[in-house]
Design a protein around this motif. Structure first.
Motif, PDB file in Angstrom:
ATOM      1  N   TRP A  80      18.874  19.490  42.486  1.00 32.38           N
ATOM      2  CA  TRP A  80      19.756  18.894  43.494  1.00 32.38           C
ATOM      3  C   TRP A  80      20.806  19.884  43.979  1.00 32.38           C
ATOM      4  O   TRP A  80      21.164  19.893  45.164  1.00 32.38           O
ATOM      5  CB  TRP A  80      20.412  17.621  42.952  1.00 32.38           C
ATOM      6  CG  TRP A  80      19.427  16.514  42.900  1.00 32.38           C
ATOM      7  CD1 TRP A  80      18.835  15.988  41.790  1.00 32.38           C
ATOM      8  CD2 TRP A  80      18.854  15.836  44.012  1.00 32.38           C
ATOM      9  NE1 TRP A  80      17.944  15.008  42.153  1.00 32.38           N
ATOM     10  CE2 TRP A  80      17.928  14.892  43.515  1.00 32.38           C
ATOM     11  CE3 TRP A  80      19.016  15.928  45.388  1.00 32.38           C
ATOM     12  CZ2 TRP A  80      17.198  14.057  44.329  1.00 32.38           C
ATOM     13  CZ3 TRP A  80      18.275  15.081  46.196  1.00 32.38           C
ATOM     14  CH2 TRP A  80      17.385  14.163  45.682  1.00 32.38           C
ATOM     15  N   ILE A  81      21.303  20.718  43.091  1.00 32.21           N
ATOM     16  CA  ILE A  81      22.253  21.748  43.506  1.00 32.21           C
ATOM     17  C   ILE A  81      21.580  22.701  44.490  1.00 32.21           C
ATOM     18  O   ILE A  81      22.143  23.042  45.536  1.00 32.21           O
ATOM     19  CB  ILE A  81      22.803  22.515  42.282  1.00 32.21           C
ATOM     20  CG1 ILE A  81      23.741  21.625  41.488  1.00 32.21           C
ATOM     21  CG2 ILE A  81      23.500  23.802  42.698  1.00 32.21           C
ATOM     22  CD1 ILE A  81      24.192  22.215  40.167  1.00 32.21           C
ATOM     23  N   GLY A  82      20.363  23.134  44.169  1.00 36.26           N
ATOM     24  CA  GLY A  82      19.631  24.026  45.068  1.00 36.26           C
ATOM     25  C   GLY A  82      19.368  23.404  46.422  1.00 36.26           C
ATOM     26  O   GLY A  82      19.566  24.038  47.464  1.00 36.26           O
ATOM     27  N   VAL A  83      18.968  22.153  46.442  1.00 32.55           N
ATOM     28  CA  VAL A  83      18.704  21.452  47.705  1.00 32.55           C
ATOM     29  C   VAL A  83      19.992  21.334  48.517  1.00 32.55           C
ATOM     30  O   VAL A  83      20.001  21.592  49.732  1.00 32.55           O
ATOM     31  CB  VAL A  83      18.083  20.061  47.439  1.00 32.55           C
ATOM     32  CG1 VAL A  83      18.065  19.216  48.701  1.00 32.55           C
ATOM     33  CG2 VAL A  83      16.681  20.207  46.886  1.00 32.55           C
ATOM     34  N   ALA A  84      21.085  20.944  47.869  1.00 29.99           N
ATOM     35  CA  ALA A  84      22.365  20.808  48.580  1.00 29.99           C
ATOM     36  C   ALA A  84      22.818  22.144  49.165  1.00 29.99           C
ATOM     37  O   ALA A  84      23.292  22.202  50.311  1.00 29.99           O
ATOM     38  CB  ALA A  84      23.424  20.246  47.635  1.00 29.99           C
ATOM     39  N   LEU A  85      22.666  23.214  48.402  1.00 29.91           N
ATOM     40  CA  LEU A  85      23.077  24.528  48.904  1.00 29.91           C
ATOM     41  C   LEU A  85      22.187  24.992  50.058  1.00 29.91           C
ATOM     42  O   LEU A  85      22.676  25.614  51.011  1.00 29.91           O
ATOM     43  CB  LEU A  85      23.083  25.551  47.769  1.00 29.91           C
ATOM     44  CG  LEU A  85      24.214  25.381  46.756  1.00 29.91           C
ATOM     45  CD1 LEU A  85      24.039  26.336  45.582  1.00 29.91           C
ATOM     46  CD2 LEU A  85      25.564  25.587  47.418  1.00 29.91           C
ATOM     47  N   ILE A  86      20.902  24.703  50.001  1.00 28.61           N
ATOM     48  CA  ILE A  86      19.995  25.079  51.098  1.00 28.61           C
ATOM     49  C   ILE A  86      20.332  24.294  52.362  1.00 28.61           C
ATOM     50  O   ILE A  86      20.346  24.847  53.466  1.00 28.61           O
ATOM     51  CB  ILE A  86      18.534  24.893  50.676  1.00 28.61           C
ATOM     52  CG1 ILE A  86      18.163  25.942  49.623  1.00 28.61           C
ATOM     53  CG2 ILE A  86      17.593  24.970  51.872  1.00 28.61           C
ATOM     54  CD1 ILE A  86      16.835  25.708  48.937  1.00 28.61           C
ATOM     55  N   VAL A  87      20.621  23.003  52.224  1.00 30.37           N
ATOM     56  CA  VAL A  87      21.015  22.195  53.385  1.00 30.37           C
ATOM     57  C   VAL A  87      22.327  22.726  53.964  1.00 30.37           C
ATOM     58  O   VAL A  87      22.464  22.875  55.191  1.00 30.37           O
ATOM     59  CB  VAL A  87      21.136  20.700  53.001  1.00 30.37           C
ATOM     60  CG1 VAL A  87      21.806  19.891  54.096  1.00 30.37           C
ATOM     61  CG2 VAL A  87      19.756  20.116  52.695  1.00 30.37           C
ATOM     62  N   GLY A  88      23.285  23.034  53.098  1.00 34.11           N
ATOM     63  CA  GLY A  88      24.538  23.609  53.563  1.00 34.11           C
ATOM     64  C   GLY A  88      24.321  24.934  54.283  1.00 34.11           C
ATOM     65  O   GLY A  88      24.952  25.204  55.315  1.00 34.11           O
ATOM     66  N   TYR A  89      23.433  25.746  53.763  1.00 32.13           N
ATOM     67  CA  TYR A  89      23.108  27.028  54.402  1.00 32.13           C
ATOM     68  C   TYR A  89      22.546  26.800  55.805  1.00 32.13           C
ATOM     69  O   TYR A  89      22.950  27.460  56.757  1.00 32.13           O
ATOM     70  CB  TYR A  89      22.098  27.783  53.544  1.00 32.13           C
ATOM     71  CG  TYR A  89      21.726  29.143  54.070  1.00 32.13           C
ATOM     72  CD1 TYR A  89      22.526  30.246  53.816  1.00 32.13           C
ATOM     73  CD2 TYR A  89      20.581  29.332  54.836  1.00 32.13           C
ATOM     74  CE1 TYR A  89      22.195  31.499  54.290  1.00 32.13           C
ATOM     75  CE2 TYR A  89      20.242  30.576  55.325  1.00 32.13           C
ATOM     76  CZ  TYR A  89      21.048  31.664  55.053  1.00 32.13           C
ATOM     77  OH  TYR A  89      20.726  32.888  55.542  1.00 32.13           O
ATOM     78  N   ALA A  90      21.628  25.850  55.923  1.00 29.17           N
ATOM     79  CA  ALA A  90      21.017  25.564  57.224  1.00 29.17           C
ATOM     80  C   ALA A  90      22.050  25.051  58.229  1.00 29.17           C
ATOM     81  O   ALA A  90      22.011  25.407  59.407  1.00 29.17           O
ATOM     82  CB  ALA A  90      19.888  24.550  57.058  1.00 29.17           C
ATOM     83  N   ALA A 147      26.226  28.663  40.242  1.00 28.78           N
ATOM     84  CA  ALA A 147      25.806  27.334  39.794  1.00 28.78           C
ATOM     85  C   ALA A 147      24.621  27.392  38.841  1.00 28.78           C
ATOM     86  O   ALA A 147      24.558  26.632  37.874  1.00 28.78           O
ATOM     87  CB  ALA A 147      25.461  26.465  41.002  1.00 28.78           C
ATOM     88  N   LEU A 148      23.672  28.272  39.105  1.00 28.56           N
ATOM     89  CA  LEU A 148      22.446  28.276  38.311  1.00 28.56           C
ATOM     90  C   LEU A 148      22.479  29.225  37.125  1.00 28.56           C
ATOM     91  O   LEU A 148      21.716  29.052  36.174  1.00 28.56           O
ATOM     92  CB  LEU A 148      21.240  28.576  39.202  1.00 28.56           C
ATOM     93  CG  LEU A 148      21.000  27.558  40.319  1.00 28.56           C
ATOM     94  CD1 LEU A 148      19.784  27.936  41.138  1.00 28.56           C
ATOM     95  CD2 LEU A 148      20.875  26.150  39.784  1.00 28.56           C
ATOM     96  N   SER A 149      23.352  30.236  37.165  1.00 26.67           N
ATOM     97  CA  SER A 149      23.377  31.175  36.042  1.00 26.67           C
ATOM     98  C   SER A 149      24.601  30.998  35.156  1.00 26.67           C
ATOM     99  O   SER A 149      24.561  31.349  33.982  1.00 26.67           O
ATOM    100  CB  SER A 149      23.330  32.622  36.542  1.00 26.67           C
ATOM    101  OG  SER A 149      24.565  32.996  37.106  1.00 26.67           O
ATOM    102  N   GLY A 150      25.696  30.511  35.747  1.00 28.29           N
ATOM    103  CA  GLY A 150      26.918  30.366  34.977  1.00 28.29           C
ATOM    104  C   GLY A 150      27.577  31.691  34.634  1.00 28.29           C
ATOM    105  O   GLY A 150      28.436  31.762  33.759  1.00 28.29           O
ATOM    106  N   ARG A 151      27.175  32.764  35.311  1.00 24.76           N
ATOM    107  CA  ARG A 151      27.741  34.083  35.043  1.00 24.76           C
ATOM    108  C   ARG A 151      29.162  34.171  35.581  1.00 24.76           C
ATOM    109  O   ARG A 151      29.585  33.357  36.409  1.00 24.76           O
ATOM    110  CB  ARG A 151      26.869  35.165  35.714  1.00 24.76           C
ATOM    111  CG  ARG A 151      25.405  35.188  35.296  1.00 24.76           C
ATOM    112  CD  ARG A 151      25.182  35.709  33.890  1.00 24.76           C
ATOM    113  NE  ARG A 151      25.487  37.096  33.714  1.00 24.76           N
ATOM    114  CZ  ARG A 151      24.615  38.084  33.751  1.00 24.76           C
ATOM    115  NH1 ARG A 151      23.335  37.838  33.954  1.00 24.76           N
ATOM    116  NH2 ARG A 151      25.003  39.320  33.563  1.00 24.76           N
TER     117      ARG A 151
END
Length: 170
Positions: free
Chosen positions: A84-94, A116-120
């Motif tokens: 869901w984080i990935g989908v939200a970020l892709i929609v925001g990018y678009a 968000a995905l690595s926590g680095r």
């Protein structure tokens, strides 16, 4: 589908959506030229779509009838938080690509996705995003001359300024 199949969460809904989409494709194939003859331009697409309709309905029927897996849940096993984080970020990018432009939107997207995905640490996210974006920009904008949405960064003027530095101010 084999007998004794245990249905995973979301599998029945997905198979019904595939069946509905197959019906839509059959309708669109029929609109090409109707069913006037076997040699018409819509005959092959209609045959393929009809095969999809029959097979998808058989699969949907068997899937809906199968026993549901009680150990898995849809939100934790099929579509977890990271998806869901990935989908939200892709929609925001678009949404932001045209108004902000390629460079700032891509940088924000990469930083947010890596964080968000690595926590680095944030420094790592900023550095990795900058190097990645610079590499992409050099390859696609400068080498292949792909036009990207300019947005708020005046890339054309910056590239022209750099060009004038190397051309001796001519």
């Amino acid at each position: 589908m084999r007998e004794g199949h245990i249905r995973r969460p979301g599998e029945a809904v997905f198979s019904l959506l595939v069946a509905a989409f197959s019906l839509f494709l059959l309708w669109k194939a029929y609109e090409i030229d109707g069913f006037s003859s076997l040699s018409s331009s819509g005959a092959l697409p209609m045959g393929a779509a009809a095969t999809m309709v029959v097979s998808s309905f058989v699969i949907a029927w068997k899937t809906v009838k199968s026993e549901q897996d009680k150990a898995e849940t849809f939100w934790t096993n099929i579509l977890p938080r990271d998806v869901w984080i990935g989908v939200a970020l892709i929609v925001g990018y678009a949404v932001l690509l045209v108004p902000l432009g390629f460079l700032p939107t891509s940088f924000i997207f990469l930083v947010a996705m890596i964080k968000a995905l690595s926590g680095r640490p944030m420094f790592f996210c900023l550095w990795t995003s900058a190097v990645t974006l610079a590499s992409i920009y050099i390859v696609f904008r400068l080498v292949f001359a792909v036009l990207m949405p300019e947005g708020i960064v005046p890339e054309g003027q910056i590239i022209a300024w750099f060009g004038s530095l190397f051309s001796g101010g001519k």
